[in-house]
Design an enzyme around this catalytic site. Structure first.
Site, PDB file in Angstrom:
ATOM      1  CG  HIS A  98       0.165  -4.835  -0.938  1.00 55.93           C
ATOM      2  ND1 HIS A  98       0.797  -6.033  -1.222  1.00 55.93           N
ATOM      3  CD2 HIS A  98      -0.237  -4.335  -2.146  1.00 55.93           C
ATOM      4  CE1 HIS A  98       0.766  -6.240  -2.536  1.00 55.93           C
ATOM      5  NE2 HIS A  98       0.141  -5.241  -3.114  1.00 55.93           N
TER       6      HIS A  98
ATOM      7  CG  ASP B 147      -3.199  -7.903  -6.708  1.00 55.40           C
ATOM      8  OD1 ASP B 147      -4.037  -7.008  -6.863  1.00 55.40           O
ATOM      9  OD2 ASP B 147      -1.974  -7.736  -6.862  1.00 55.40           O
TER      10      ASP B 147
ATOM     11  CG  HIS C  16       1.496  -6.516  -6.999  1.00 55.73           C
ATOM     12  ND1 HIS C  16       0.452  -5.952  -7.704  1.00 55.73           N
ATOM     13  CD2 HIS C  16       2.643  -6.020  -7.518  1.00 55.73           C
ATOM     14  CE1 HIS C  16       0.955  -5.133  -8.632  1.00 55.73           C
ATOM     15  NE2 HIS C  16       2.279  -5.153  -8.547  1.00 55.73           N
TER      16      HIS C  16
ATOM     17  CG  ASP D 113      -2.656  -6.329 -10.160  1.00 54.00           C
ATOM     18  OD1 ASP D 113      -3.070  -7.500 -10.038  1.00 54.00           O
ATOM     19  OD2 ASP D 113      -2.245  -5.655  -9.201  1.00 54.00           O
TER      20      ASP D 113
HETATM   21 ZN   LIG Z   1      -1.617  -5.857  -7.308  1.00 54.45          ZN
END
Ligand SMILES: [Zn+2]
Length: 343
Positions: free
Chosen positions: A111, A153, A155, A240
């Site tokens: 991120h 991931d 996200h 996740d």
């Molecule tokens: Zn994540």
């Protein structure tokens, strides 16, 4: 251990202990490597993908014992040095590896954009320096020209996407639909810009998507990556998306993670897999299945089903459209033709 939150936080040193215990049970040899880092050297490499202002900001925060960058992201007095160690190790591994490596590390990085928060996100989502970005630099410095990044991931890897958005690096990012999950970026229509136009695939999944739909999209990803025939592959590995891992809403189980491991194995290229997210059950069951796939252990897992209210077919079609657009655009630009790719 020194990059530890003061309050209850999903991204904490306990994650590595849980993962190590699980690896130990599976019969892997777990060895902790303590490594000193040449901060000036790591800083020099970090400045190739992060802005000077951002690095100086982190340095300023490091002078305190504990700082909060945003609602998700913390920094102790030791965090920056540790982030440099992870960053530098990612770079060094990419520079030297000859067979797939799974690098278990903290803090995560995908991120973190050029200036910290990326693509308009509200936070840096636990990330300080972009480790996947460091790996791309390592592979570039080996003069590999066809480099791919796969981020699974749950996200969106908005930092990595932002950093290389205008470069001819094939980026495939599989994540929960940005309308429904942090960092709320990574829509299918975002396919890169400038030199990178047509090289970015944002593949999206609605909440409650199961292995059945995910596996169908993965087989298209496998084909795309095989056709691209990367000389090097960087994988941002987040666990996740595993059912009930805690931070998201997908219903992925062992079947998807084993398939992700197999996909990387089958590409048979220089691959560096770097740990991103994964907080509870994803770190045990997800990682175990992933490593079974990566190491060629055949285990049969029953795929979970997408909840009936979710329009799974629609998701498959949307992602199919994105992948065919990537083929068409990148080919139009001559991106893959004549560069050793198979297309
Ligand atoms: Zn994540």
């Amino acid at each position: 251990m020194k990059h530890a939150p003061l309050e209850k936080h999903p991204e904490n040193p306990g994650r590595i202990l849980v993962l190590a215990e699980s690896l130990d049970k599976q019969g892997f040899t777990v060895e902790y490597v303590s490594r000193s880092v040449d901060v000036q050297e790591a800083r020099r490499i970090a400045l190739r993908i992060h802005s000077k202002g951002y690095i100086q900001y982190l340095e300023k925060l490091s002078r305190s014992n504990y700082s909060i960058i945003d609602e998700d992201t913390f920094l102790t007095a030791d965090s920056l040095e540790l982030a440099y160690a992870t960053f530098q190790t990612s770079y060094d591994l990419a520079l030297s590896l000859s067979e797939p490596v799974f690098y278990v590390s903290r803090p995560p990085g995908h991120h973190a954009g050029r200036g910290g928060k990326a693509m308009g996100a509200s936070s840096q989502g636990f990330c300080l320096l972009n480790n996947a970005g460091a790996a791309v630099l390592g592979f570039k410095d080996r003069s590999f020209s066809r480099i791919a990044v796969m981020d699974f991931d749950v996200h969106h890897g908005n930092g990595t996407m932002e950093i290389f958005y205008e470069e001819k690096i094939l980026q495939v990012d599989l994540h929960q639909h940005p309308d429904t999950l942090y960092p709320y970026t990574g829509y299918p229509f975002e396919i890169g810009a400038g030199e990178g136009y047509g090289f970015k695939a944002n593949l999206v999944f609605n909440p409650f998507t199961g292995d059945d739909v995910y596996l169908r999209v993965l087989s298209m990803v496998q084909e795309l990556l095989a056709d691209f025939n990367p000389e090097a592959l960087v994988v941002s590995a987040g666990f996740d998306g595993f059912l009930n891992d805690g931070l998201a809403d997908l219903r992925l189980t062992e079947a998807s993670y084993a398939a992700l491991g197999r996909l990387i194995r089958n590409l048979n290229t220089h691959a560096l897999v770097i740990l991103e997210g994964g907080y509870t059950v994803g770190l045990t069951k997800g990682v175990e299945a992933f490593l079974n796939g990566l190491t060629g252990r055949e285990v049969n897992y029953e795929p979970s089903r997408t909840m009936s209210s979710v329009r799974g077919e629609e998701a498959v079609r949307i992602n199919e459209k994105t992948i065919s657009k990537i083929r068409e655009k990148a080919l139009c630009k001559g991106g893959w033709v004549g560069e050793g790719g198979k297309v």
